[in-house]
Motif scaffolding. Sequence first.
Motif, PDB file in Angstrom:
ATOM      1  N   THR A 127       0.833  -1.206   0.000  1.00 29.43           N
ATOM      2  CA  THR A 127       0.000   0.000   0.000  1.00 29.43           C
ATOM      3  C   THR A 127       0.864   1.251   0.000  1.00 29.43           C
ATOM      4  O   THR A 127       0.583   2.221  -0.723  1.00 29.43           O
ATOM      5  CB  THR A 127      -0.929   0.003   1.225  1.00 29.43           C
ATOM      6  OG1 THR A 127      -1.689  -1.207   1.245  1.00 29.43           O
ATOM      7  CG2 THR A 127      -1.881   1.180   1.163  1.00 29.43           C
ATOM      8  N   ILE A 128       1.932   1.236   0.797  1.00 33.65           N
ATOM      9  CA  ILE A 128       2.824   2.395   0.868  1.00 33.65           C
ATOM     10  C   ILE A 128       3.533   2.602  -0.466  1.00 33.65           C
ATOM     11  O   ILE A 128       3.589   3.722  -0.997  1.00 33.65           O
ATOM     12  CB  ILE A 128       3.841   2.205   2.002  1.00 33.65           C
ATOM     13  CG1 ILE A 128       3.131   2.053   3.342  1.00 33.65           C
ATOM     14  CG2 ILE A 128       4.831   3.360   2.049  1.00 33.65           C
ATOM     15  CD1 ILE A 128       4.040   1.724   4.493  1.00 33.65           C
ATOM     16  N   ILE A 129       4.067   1.518  -1.029  1.00 27.17           N
ATOM     17  CA  ILE A 129       4.811   1.629  -2.279  1.00 27.17           C
ATOM     18  C   ILE A 129       3.895   2.078  -3.416  1.00 27.17           C
ATOM     19  O   ILE A 129       4.235   2.977  -4.197  1.00 27.17           O
ATOM     20  CB  ILE A 129       5.492   0.289  -2.612  1.00 27.17           C
ATOM     21  CG1 ILE A 129       6.567  -0.036  -1.567  1.00 27.17           C
ATOM     22  CG2 ILE A 129       6.123   0.333  -4.002  1.00 27.17           C
ATOM     23  CD1 ILE A 129       7.199  -1.392  -1.745  1.00 27.17           C
ATOM     24  N   TYR A 130       2.709   1.456  -3.494  1.00 24.87           N
ATOM     25  CA  TYR A 130       1.806   1.808  -4.597  1.00 24.87           C
ATOM     26  C   TYR A 130       1.317   3.253  -4.476  1.00 24.87           C
ATOM     27  O   TYR A 130       1.182   3.952  -5.484  1.00 24.87           O
ATOM     28  CB  TYR A 130       0.613   0.854  -4.621  1.00 24.87           C
ATOM     29  CG  TYR A 130      -0.361   1.168  -5.736  1.00 24.87           C
ATOM     30  CD1 TYR A 130      -0.073   0.810  -7.053  1.00 24.87           C
ATOM     31  CD2 TYR A 130      -1.553   1.853  -5.480  1.00 24.87           C
ATOM     32  CE1 TYR A 130      -0.951   1.099  -8.083  1.00 24.87           C
ATOM     33  CE2 TYR A 130      -2.432   2.157  -6.511  1.00 24.87           C
ATOM     34  CZ  TYR A 130      -2.125   1.773  -7.803  1.00 24.87           C
ATOM     35  OH  TYR A 130      -2.983   2.082  -8.831  1.00 24.87           O
ATOM     36  N   PHE A 131       1.054   3.710  -3.264  1.00 30.16           N
ATOM     37  CA  PHE A 131       0.593   5.088  -3.079  1.00 30.16           C
ATOM     38  C   PHE A 131       1.660   6.084  -3.526  1.00 30.16           C
ATOM     39  O   PHE A 131       1.360   7.058  -4.234  1.00 30.16           O
ATOM     40  CB  PHE A 131       0.236   5.322  -1.612  1.00 30.16           C
ATOM     41  CG  PHE A 131      -0.126   6.741  -1.298  1.00 30.16           C
ATOM     42  CD1 PHE A 131      -1.375   7.252  -1.619  1.00 30.16           C
ATOM     43  CD2 PHE A 131       0.797   7.580  -0.681  1.00 30.16           C
ATOM     44  CE1 PHE A 131      -1.705   8.569  -1.334  1.00 30.16           C
ATOM     45  CE2 PHE A 131       0.472   8.899  -0.389  1.00 30.16           C
ATOM     46  CZ  PHE A 131      -0.785   9.389  -0.725  1.00 30.16           C
ATOM     47  N   ILE A 132       2.913   5.840  -3.127  1.00 33.54           N
ATOM     48  CA  ILE A 132       3.998   6.751  -3.508  1.00 33.54           C
ATOM     49  C   ILE A 132       4.214   6.724  -5.019  1.00 33.54           C
ATOM     50  O   ILE A 132       4.391   7.777  -5.661  1.00 33.54           O
ATOM     51  CB  ILE A 132       5.285   6.378  -2.759  1.00 33.54           C
ATOM     52  CG1 ILE A 132       5.092   6.572  -1.253  1.00 33.54           C
ATOM     53  CG2 ILE A 132       6.464   7.208  -3.244  1.00 33.54           C
ATOM     54  CD1 ILE A 132       6.265   6.107  -0.412  1.00 33.54           C
ATOM     55  N   VAL A 133       4.184   5.529  -5.605  1.00 31.22           N
ATOM     56  CA  VAL A 133       4.392   5.406  -7.051  1.00 31.22           C
ATOM     57  C   VAL A 133       3.252   6.054  -7.821  1.00 31.22           C
ATOM     58  O   VAL A 133       3.463   6.761  -8.821  1.00 31.22           O
ATOM     59  CB  VAL A 133       4.545   3.921  -7.440  1.00 31.22           C
ATOM     60  CG1 VAL A 133       4.538   3.757  -8.952  1.00 31.22           C
ATOM     61  CG2 VAL A 133       5.834   3.353  -6.864  1.00 31.22           C
ATOM     62  N   ASP A 134       2.010   5.838  -7.376  1.00 32.73           N
ATOM     63  CA  ASP A 134       0.855   6.398  -8.081  1.00 32.73           C
ATOM     64  C   ASP A 134       0.841   7.931  -7.992  1.00 32.73           C
ATOM     65  O   ASP A 134       0.518   8.614  -8.984  1.00 32.73           O
ATOM     66  CB  ASP A 134      -0.426   5.821  -7.493  1.00 32.73           C
ATOM     67  CG  ASP A 134      -1.644   6.133  -8.349  1.00 32.73           C
ATOM     68  OD1 ASP A 134      -1.632   5.781  -9.542  1.00 32.73           O
ATOM     69  OD2 ASP A 134      -2.602   6.745  -7.829  1.00 32.73           O
TER      70      ASP A 134
END
Length: 304
Positions: A18-25
């Motif tokens: 969730t953290i990685i996808y939020f930052i990437v998005d």
Amino acid sequence: MKFRYLTKFSAIYNEKITIIYFIVDEFFKEFNSALKDYALKDPKMKTRNRKSALSQSEVMTIMILFHYGAFKNLKHFYQGYVQRHMKKEFPVTVSYNRFVELQKKVNVPMAVFVKMMCLGKCTDISFIDSTPIRACHIKREKQHKTFKNIAQKGQCSLGWFYGFKLHLIINDRGEMLDFILTTGNVDDREPLKSMELHKRIFGKLFGDKGYIGEDLFEQLFIDGVHLITKIKKNMKNCLMLLHDKIMLRKRALIESVNDELKNICQIEHTRHRSFDNFVLNILSALAAYSFFDKKPSINSSSTE
């Protein structure tokens, strides 16, 4: 045992995905908006209007998760883990061949993402080192075809190798400050001389004997960087602060970072089939390392 292994990795991924996808998005929202404003468009070039099943944010997140989880093979990770055990996170997936094609589209965004989002801040104490990225065994350099006329033969402390060099600068917390990829025959001092590697650092920079050079020391000193290295046997001894001697012994910190990049993030392997995927593999590994909760670090305040 297999069920416990998957359960352990599922718990780790559920916390980080969730953290990685939020930052990437969020990065892609700014990247795409900037791309629309400044990109040059060719009227003769046809554009694809239909959206892909996997977005660029999802492709980049999968690549970062692959290196974050210490998996050895991308195909086994995608087919055996993502498509089977991560259906909630990625409900719609594509075939592996199509996923390999989609990787090429996130190569440039991944480079911008690592430079903008994954680098730490300079803390006045920095360490520099270069590590070889082998394309193949040195005995098969003439038979190698993937990086023909790109990779070069070089020498390091472990002997001769055929491939590339990753020049890395970190701070005392183990965070990356900057990096650059060169061919294997490039001298370690060249990136520093051309000012391509020390734009983000200041204070004291600790390196090995490969960075000894009077001209390089003077150039860095003018730029606000104090280069500190050990001396060779045929060189005259010079006075050094006790704190600098202690910190010079702590230079093994960057060796630990290189060890994690190679053994955990899989930054080096000989299964590449294109130069684009090779670069994406290195960038994804560096991005995955930046998300590690525990990085090799030292307590510089205790040495003072």
